[in-house]
Motif scaffolding. Structure first.
Motif, PDB file in Angstrom:
ATOM      1  N   ILE A   1     113.947 -23.948-124.726  1.00  0.00           N
ATOM      2  CA  ILE A   1     115.149 -24.174-123.936  1.00  0.00           C
ATOM      3  C   ILE A   1     116.088 -23.004-124.200  1.00  0.00           C
ATOM      4  O   ILE A   1     116.321 -22.646-125.356  1.00  0.00           O
ATOM      5  CB  ILE A   1     115.824 -25.506-124.312  1.00  0.00           C
TER       6      ILE A   1
ATOM      7  N   VAL B   1     119.965 -21.243-123.454  1.00  0.00           N
ATOM      8  CA  VAL B   1     121.327 -21.500-123.003  1.00  0.00           C
ATOM      9  C   VAL B   1     122.089 -20.179-122.998  1.00  0.00           C
ATOM     10  O   VAL B   1     121.945 -19.360-123.903  1.00  0.00           O
ATOM     11  CB  VAL B   1     122.052 -22.543-123.886  1.00  0.00           C
TER      12      VAL B   1
ATOM     13  N   TRP C   1     127.643 -23.030-118.128  1.00  0.00           N
ATOM     14  CA  TRP C   1     126.447 -22.594-118.838  1.00  0.00           C
ATOM     15  C   TRP C   1     125.311 -22.388-117.848  1.00  0.00           C
ATOM     16  O   TRP C   1     125.238 -23.067-116.821  1.00  0.00           O
ATOM     17  CB  TRP C   1     125.995 -23.641-119.858  1.00  0.00           C
TER      18      TRP C   1
ATOM     19  N   LEU D   1     121.526 -23.092-118.115  1.00  0.00           N
ATOM     20  CA  LEU D   1     120.537 -23.766-118.947  1.00  0.00           C
ATOM     21  C   LEU D   1     119.164 -23.583-118.329  1.00  0.00           C
ATOM     22  O   LEU D   1     118.983 -23.791-117.125  1.00  0.00           O
ATOM     23  CB  LEU D   1     120.845 -25.267-119.059  1.00  0.00           C
ATOM     24  N   ARG D   2     118.195 -23.200-119.143  1.00  0.00           N
ATOM     25  CA  ARG D   2     116.799 -23.124-118.700  1.00  0.00           C
ATOM     26  C   ARG D   2     116.048 -24.203-119.445  1.00  0.00           C
ATOM     27  O   ARG D   2     115.782 -24.093-120.650  1.00  0.00           O
ATOM     28  CB  ARG D   2     116.222 -21.733-119.003  1.00  0.00           C
ATOM     29  N   VAL D   3     115.720 -25.281-118.739  1.00  0.00           N
ATOM     30  CA  VAL D   3     115.132 -26.478-119.342  1.00  0.00           C
ATOM     31  C   VAL D   3     113.914 -26.893-118.528  1.00  0.00           C
ATOM     32  O   VAL D   3     114.020 -27.108-117.314  1.00  0.00           O
ATOM     33  CB  VAL D   3     116.147 -27.648-119.370  1.00  0.00           C
TER      34      VAL D   3
ATOM     35  N   THR E   1     116.324 -23.947-113.773  1.00  0.00           N
ATOM     36  CA  THR E   1     117.596 -23.279-114.044  1.00  0.00           C
ATOM     37  C   THR E   1     118.711 -24.200-113.590  1.00  0.00           C
ATOM     38  O   THR E   1     118.788 -24.551-112.400  1.00  0.00           O
ATOM     39  CB  THR E   1     117.689 -21.931-113.315  1.00  0.00           C
TER      40      THR E   1
ATOM     41  N   THR F   1     126.017 -25.713-115.362  1.00  0.00           N
ATOM     42  CA  THR F   1     126.966 -26.775-115.688  1.00  0.00           C
ATOM     43  C   THR F   1     128.367 -26.326-115.282  1.00  0.00           C
ATOM     44  O   THR F   1     128.772 -25.200-115.569  1.00  0.00           O
ATOM     45  CB  THR F   1     126.964 -27.103-117.191  1.00  0.00           C
TER      46      THR F   1
ATOM     47  N   VAL G   1     119.348 -31.653-124.562  1.00  0.00           N
ATOM     48  CA  VAL G   1     120.605 -30.922-124.618  1.00  0.00           C
ATOM     49  C   VAL G   1     121.687 -31.840-124.054  1.00  0.00           C
ATOM     50  O   VAL G   1     121.511 -32.428-122.983  1.00  0.00           O
ATOM     51  CB  VAL G   1     120.547 -29.620-123.807  1.00  0.00           C
TER      52      VAL G   1
ATOM     53  N   PHE H   1     125.531 -31.981-122.717  1.00  0.00           N
ATOM     54  CA  PHE H   1     126.669 -31.235-122.199  1.00  0.00           C
ATOM     55  C   PHE H   1     127.835 -32.211-122.068  1.00  0.00           C
ATOM     56  O   PHE H   1     127.787 -33.135-121.255  1.00  0.00           O
ATOM     57  CB  PHE H   1     126.318 -30.610-120.850  1.00  0.00           C
TER      58      PHE H   1
ATOM     59  N   SER I   1     123.561 -15.563-125.342  1.00  0.00           N
ATOM     60  CA  SER I   1     122.461 -16.494-125.107  1.00  0.00           C
ATOM     61  C   SER I   1     121.785 -16.867-126.414  1.00  0.00           C
ATOM     62  O   SER I   1     121.869 -16.146-127.412  1.00  0.00           O
ATOM     63  CB  SER I   1     121.407 -15.876-124.171  1.00  0.00           C
TER      64      SER I   1
END
Length: 359
Positions: A95, A97, A105, A107-109, A113, A116, A243, A245, A347
């Motif tokens: 993951i 961020v 943010w 986020l790559r989860v 992509t 937030t 994660v 947020f 990052s």
């Protein structure tokens, strides 16, 4: 707070398609369908965990004149951390961020992509211009698979930024905001109540998005106070890593509740700024020490501070949140590497075993 009010804060509001449950919301809520059109109550005032400031509070603010940092404190601005770098390319079980600034943010989860509370604007309504540049150029973003919004305040819901996205981009919103988005021609819109979730397909499997409570409020115009909900998001990757947020929130009981329902949070993105004067902002904005305490309550392994160093929304010195969060973290005895105090544009990648810094 009465027993009845406390109970109402842990249950979803009734909708036209679901009667109000007699008991507490189940620990593992059923998924809601994407793009569902729902009817919501007129307002969400009963979800407040503290009264909103009244006439006396506003008069005191006007009398004290303490809304922005002092001229001396503004000398901190050139020292604010800004270290933009290339976006990382996480592996299939990693993951990544990247802090864009404020509560924004990348986020790559699970191969997706996610943005937030994206705010790429230099200026937002009612505040001075940002004091650090945007940490990621818009043209450097990969295709955006989803956007999550915590609430409708202008520093978290920025229409000029959203308009740069294709209208079919999935927007995941708090209850009551879908109509606002559809009127602006967004076509893939889903709004959720607390403790509700949706899934989006990803190359590694479905990524789950749970909307969870926060100690905050909502308002965008003179007549829409608390007409939409507010909260945070728990993103769960296909391999189960999480994660959190937080969006915008004060400190309170919700952190323990979130931690109990979503155990083993790997990373908590928590706000540490916009807290002075404390007598007014305590109910809705955590200070650095409270954010560290919230990380403990959540049971999160690592914490990444946000909501500072971008827009000067209150009276503390610009660098004070960073100094205080580092001291509070050190006082807990937790490993220093688990405080991800990134610069704007910085990052970090959460590998299978631990986080590694990028850049």
């Amino acid at each position: 707070m009465t027993e009845q009010t406390e109970r109402s804060l842990t249950e979803p509001l009734p909708t036209a398609d679901a009667p109000h449950p007699a008991g507490p919301h189940p620990e593992s809520p059923a998924l809601r369908p994407l793009r569902e059109v729902r009817r919501w109550p007129r307002d969400f005032t009963d979800r407040l965990t503290a009264p909103l400031p009244g006439v006396r509070a506003l008069a005191r603010i006007a009398r004290e004149g303490k809304l922005r940092p002092s001229a001396q404190a503004l000398l901190d601005i050139p020292e604010l951390p800004f270290e933009p770098g290339p976006l990382p390319e996480p592996g299939p079980r990693e993951i990544a961020v990247t802090w864009v600034g404020h509560a924004s943010w990348v986020l790559r989860v699970g191969g997706l992509t996610v943005l937030t509370d994206p705010v790429w604007s230099r200026k937002i309504l009612g505040t001075p211009p940002r004091v650090t540049p945007v940490g990621v150029r818009w043209q450097d973003l990969p295709p955006v698979d989803a956007v999550v919004i915590s609430h409708n305040h202008y520093d978290h819901l920025d229409l000029p930024t959203l308009k740069q996205l294709p209208p079919h981009t999935p927007l995941l919103l708090p209850a009551g905001l879908a109509r606002w988005a559809r009127r602006r021609r967004f076509t893939h819109v889903t709004d959720l109540d607390w403790w509700e979730a949706v899934e989006l397909p990803g190359p590694e499997g479905p990524v789950r998005f749970d909307f969870v409570p926060a100690h905050h409020w909502s308002k965008r115009t003179l007549t829409d106070t608390c007409r939409s909900l507010w909260g945070g998001w728990v993103l769960t990757a296909p391999d189960g890593r999480r994660v959190y947020f937080a969006g915008d929130t004060g400190y309170g009981h919700w952190f323990e509740e979130i931690g109990s329902r979503y155990p083993d949070i790997d990373l908590a993105l928590l706000p540490i700024g916009a807290y002075d004067p404390r007598w007014m902002l305590r109910p809705v904005h955590t200070d650095p020490e409270e954010a560290v305490r919230a990380c403990h309550d959540l049971g999160a392994r690592a914490m990444a501070p946000m909501h500072w160093s971008t827009f000067l929304l209150s009276a503390e010195a610009p660098l004070e949140p960073l100094r205080r969060v580092r001291a509070a973290w050190e006082a807990t005895g937790r490993p220093r590497e688990d405080l991800w105090d990134l610069a704007v544009g910085g990052s970090r990648v959460l590998g299978e075993g631990e986080g590694r810094e990028v850049g």
